[in-house]
Design an enzyme around this catalytic site. Structure first.
Site, short mmCIF file in Angstrom:
data_model
loop_
_atom_site.label_atom_id
_atom_site.label_comp_id
_atom_site.label_asym_id
_atom_site.label_seq_id
_atom_site.Cartn_x
_atom_site.Cartn_y
_atom_site.Cartn_z
N TYR A 208 10.85 0.31 8.15
CA TYR A 208 9.55 -0.19 8.60
C TYR A 208 8.94 0.75 9.64
O TYR A 208 7.75 1.11 9.56
CB TYR A 208 9.72 -1.59 9.17
CG TYR A 208 8.43 -2.29 9.49
CD1 TYR A 208 7.81 -3.10 8.53
CD2 TYR A 208 7.81 -2.15 10.73
CE1 TYR A 208 6.61 -3.75 8.83
CE2 TYR A 208 6.62 -2.80 11.02
CZ TYR A 208 6.03 -3.58 10.07
OH TYR A 208 4.85 -4.21 10.36
N HIS B 90 0.82 -1.23 0.00
CA HIS B 90 0.00 0.00 0.00
C HIS B 90 0.85 1.28 0.00
O HIS B 90 0.72 2.16 0.84
CB HIS B 90 -1.04 0.03 1.13
CG HIS B 90 -0.59 -0.44 2.48
ND1 HIS B 90 0.30 0.23 3.26
CD2 HIS B 90 -0.93 -1.55 3.18
CE1 HIS B 90 0.48 -0.41 4.39
NE2 HIS B 90 -0.25 -1.51 4.37
N HIS C 295 -3.49 -9.17 15.43
CA HIS C 295 -3.79 -8.02 14.59
C HIS C 295 -4.57 -8.52 13.39
O HIS C 295 -4.20 -9.54 12.78
CB HIS C 295 -2.46 -7.37 14.16
CG HIS C 295 -2.57 -6.18 13.28
ND1 HIS C 295 -3.65 -5.33 13.25
CD2 HIS C 295 -1.70 -5.68 12.35
CE1 HIS C 295 -3.44 -4.37 12.37
NE2 HIS C 295 -2.26 -4.56 11.81
N ASP D 123 -2.78 -8.77 5.95
CA ASP D 123 -1.50 -9.47 5.79
C ASP D 123 -1.21 -10.37 6.99
O ASP D 123 -0.35 -11.25 6.91
CB ASP D 123 -0.36 -8.47 5.57
CG ASP D 123 -0.25 -7.43 6.65
OD1 ASP D 123 -1.29 -6.84 7.01
OD2 ASP D 123 0.87 -7.16 7.14
N GLU E 255 -5.27 -6.91 10.41
CA GLU E 255 -4.98 -6.42 9.07
C GLU E 255 -4.76 -7.63 8.15
O GLU E 255 -4.19 -8.64 8.57
CB GLU E 255 -3.73 -5.53 9.09
CG GLU E 255 -3.56 -4.69 7.84
CD GLU E 255 -2.45 -3.65 7.97
OE1 GLU E 255 -2.26 -2.89 7.01
OE2 GLU E 255 -1.79 -3.61 9.03
N HIS F 268 6.57 -9.73 10.86
CA HIS F 268 7.26 -9.53 9.59
C HIS F 268 8.76 -9.55 9.82
O HIS F 268 9.25 -8.96 10.78
CB HIS F 268 6.88 -8.19 8.95
CG HIS F 268 5.43 -8.04 8.61
ND1 HIS F 268 4.80 -8.82 7.68
CD2 HIS F 268 4.49 -7.19 9.08
CE1 HIS F 268 3.53 -8.45 7.58
NE2 HIS F 268 3.31 -7.47 8.43
N ASP G 4 3.36 -6.24 14.84
CA ASP G 4 4.06 -5.35 13.91
C ASP G 4 5.30 -4.69 14.54
O ASP G 4 6.20 -4.25 13.82
CB ASP G 4 3.12 -4.26 13.40
CG ASP G 4 2.34 -4.71 12.18
OD1 ASP G 4 2.90 -5.47 11.37
OD2 ASP G 4 1.17 -4.32 12.02
N HIS H 155 0.06 -0.84 15.07
CA HIS H 155 -0.34 0.45 14.50
C HIS H 155 -1.83 0.53 14.20
O HIS H 155 -2.29 1.48 13.55
CB HIS H 155 0.47 0.73 13.24
CG HIS H 155 0.17 -0.18 12.09
ND1 HIS H 155 -0.29 0.30 10.89
CD2 HIS H 155 0.22 -1.52 11.95
CE1 HIS H 155 -0.46 -0.69 10.06
NE2 HIS H 155 -0.17 -1.80 10.67
#
Length: 393
Positions: free
Chosen positions: A191, A24, A78, A82, A80, A222, A163, A144
Site C-alpha cells: 500500500y 486504478h 479525504h 473510495d 477521494e 482501508h 490513508d 496522499h
C-alpha cells in the site's frame, strides 16, 4: 447482526469489498475495505464514508446503532471517491449533519458532487467537542491528496488516520493481532509503495506531528485496525519514508521468443552468485503493483524487453510508465534485452528509467536474436558486476 464496537461507543460501520481486484492500476488480490467509524456521544459523529456502490450497506450498518437523522457531524478526512462516495446520500439522509472538512476538501467535494452540503471548514490543529470527546484535526496534505487530514480522539486515544497506515486487505477479522502477520505487513508495504511512495519525503514530518499523541489505536480508512503492532507500523513508516533499502535486485522483463527471458535468467544467476537477493518477474504474468511493492525497498532494478516495432514490448511500457508515476528515486537501474534486424527497446527503456528519477541509469546489456553461450556467460557476468555495484553502496 450489530456492527463491531472497536472501543467504548465507537462502531465499525464500514464495508469489506471482497471482489475488487483493481484499484486504478493497483492490483488488490486480497480485496479492500472502506472503513467508516460511528462515534456515539452527545453529538453523534461519523468518521469517513464508503465507496458509492456500498452506500446502502453503510446506511444499514449505521441504522443498527442509531437513526440516520440523529447524526450531528460527519468528518470527511479525504474526498477521494473510495472514501466519500456516500456523501450525497448522507446529506439527504442526515439533514441536520454538518460536514467537517479541509478547505481543499470542500473545493474538491463541491466540484465532484455539487454544492449540496453543510460544510464546516477546519484548519490544522482545529478541535471539535462532541461531548465526552474532543476531536482534533491534523492536516496530512499530500498524504496522499492535498485535502487529506487525520482525526484524533484524545478521550479514546484513537487516531483515525485516513490513508496513512492502511492496507488493501479484506478480512473478516478487524484487528492487526487477529490476522496473518506476514500478509498484513506485506499489504501495508504494498500500500505504501503504490499509494504513498511519491510523497515519502513528507512522512517524516507527519510522524513528528503524530509523535506527541498518545495513540492506543490507529483506525485507517482501508484494512485492519492497529492495536498490538502500532510501534511496528510506525517504525516501518519511518524506514519507508527515509528510503531504507535492503540491498536486493528486482528484475522485470517481457520476452517475445524467449531470448530476453534467457538473458533475465542468466543475469539473475550472476547477481545471486554475488551474494545478493534477486527477485525476477515476467510482465504480463505479474501486476505492476506487485513489482512496485518489491522494488520499493530494493536497491537496484533491471528492465528487460525484446524489441517490437523499434520499441519495447507493451507490458514493459506499462510497467515503466507506472514506475514513472511513483518516482522511483534512490536506486540504480539499467535495461537489457534482445533485438532482431533493428533495436530500440533498450533506448526507450533507458529514457523512461531516467524520467522515473532512478539515481543512476547504468550501461545496459543487449544482444541480437537468441543469445548464444558466450552471450549467456557475458549476461551472467553483467549481473554479477551490477550486484557488486549495489553492494558497494
Amino acid at each position: 447482526m450489530f456492527p463491531l464496537q472497536i472501543a467504548e461507543n465507537i462502531y465499525d460501520v464500514g464495508v469489506q469489498d471482497w471482489a475488487v481486484r483493481d484499484f486504478h492500476g493497483y492490483k488488490t488480490e486480497r480485496g479492500a475495505t472502506y472503513n467508516s467509524y460511528l462515534i456515539m456521544d452527545e453529538k453523534i459523529t461519523l468518521i469517513d464514508t464508503v465507496k458509492a456502490p456500498f452506500t446502502e450497506e453503510l446506511l444499514a450498518n449505521i441504522s443498527k446503532v442509531t437513526p440516520l437523522d440523529s447524526i450531528d457531524y460527519i468528518v470527511i478526512n479525504h474526498v477521494e471517491p473510495d472514501h466519500s462516495g456516500a456523501m450525497p446520500v448522507l446529506a439527504k439522509a442526515c439533514p441536520k449533519a454538518k460536514f467537517y472538512i479541509t478547505m481543499q476538501g470542500k473545493k474538491e467535494a463541491i466540484q465532484h458532487y455539487g454544492d449540496i452540503f453543510a460544510f464546516e471548514v477546519v484548519k490544522d490543529g482545529a478541535t471539535l467537542n462532541i461531548g465526552k470527546r474532543t476531536l482534533t484535526f491534523a492536516s496530512m496534505a499530500m498524504l496522499h491528496w492535498p485535502d487529506s487530514m487525520a482525526t484524533y480522539s484524545e478521550h479514546d486515544k484513537i487516531l483515525f488516520s485516513n490513508d496513512a497506515f492502511g492496507q488493501h486487505y479484506a478480512t473478516s477479522k478487524r484487528f492487526d493481532s487477529e490476522v496473518n502477520q506476514d500478509e498484513l505487513f506485506y499489504e501495508a508495504k504494498k500500500y505504501f509503495a503504490n499509494i504513498l511512495w511519491p510523497y515519502a519525503k513528507l512522512i517524516g514530518n507527519a510522524l513528528k506531528k503524530l509523535g506527541g499523541l498518545d495513540i492506543k489505536m490507529i483506525a485507517p480508512s482501508h484494512g485492519v485496525i492497529w492495536t498490538e503492532h502500532i510501534a511496528d507500523i510506525l517504525r516501518c513508516y519511518s524506514e519507508w519514508g527515509s528510503g531504507v533499502q535492503d540491498g536486493s535486485l528486482v528484475i522485470a522483463y517481457d520476452s517475445m521468443w524467449g531470448g530476453t527471458e534467457k538473458l533475465a535468467r542468466a543475469i539473475a544467476r550472476g547477481a545471486a552468485n554475488a551474494g545478493i537477493v534477486v527477485k525476477v518477474f515476467k510482465m504480463g504474468a505479474t501486476p505492476n503493483s506487485t513489482v512496485a511493492a518489491e522494488l520499493f525497498t530494493a536497491s537496484g532494478f533491471l528492465a528487460g524487453s525484446s524489441t517490437l516495432n523499434c520499441s519495447m514490448l507493451p507490458n514493459m511500457g506499462s510497467l515503466l510508465i507506472y514506475l514513472k508515476g511513483l518516482g522511483a528515486k534512490g536506486k540504480k537501474a539499467a535495461a537489457f534485452g534482445t533485438f532482431g534486424w533493428a533495436g530500440g527497446a533498450q533506448k526507450d527503456m533507458e529514457e523512461l528509467l531516467a524520467k522515473s528519477c532512478f539515481d543512476a541509469v547504468e550501461p545496459g546489456f543487449n544482444c541480437k536474436w537468441t543469445p548464444q553461450q558466450a552471450e549467456i556467460e557475458a549476461a551472467e557476468k553483467y549481473g554479477y558486476d551490477f550486484a557488486l555495484k549495489l553492494k558497494a553502496e
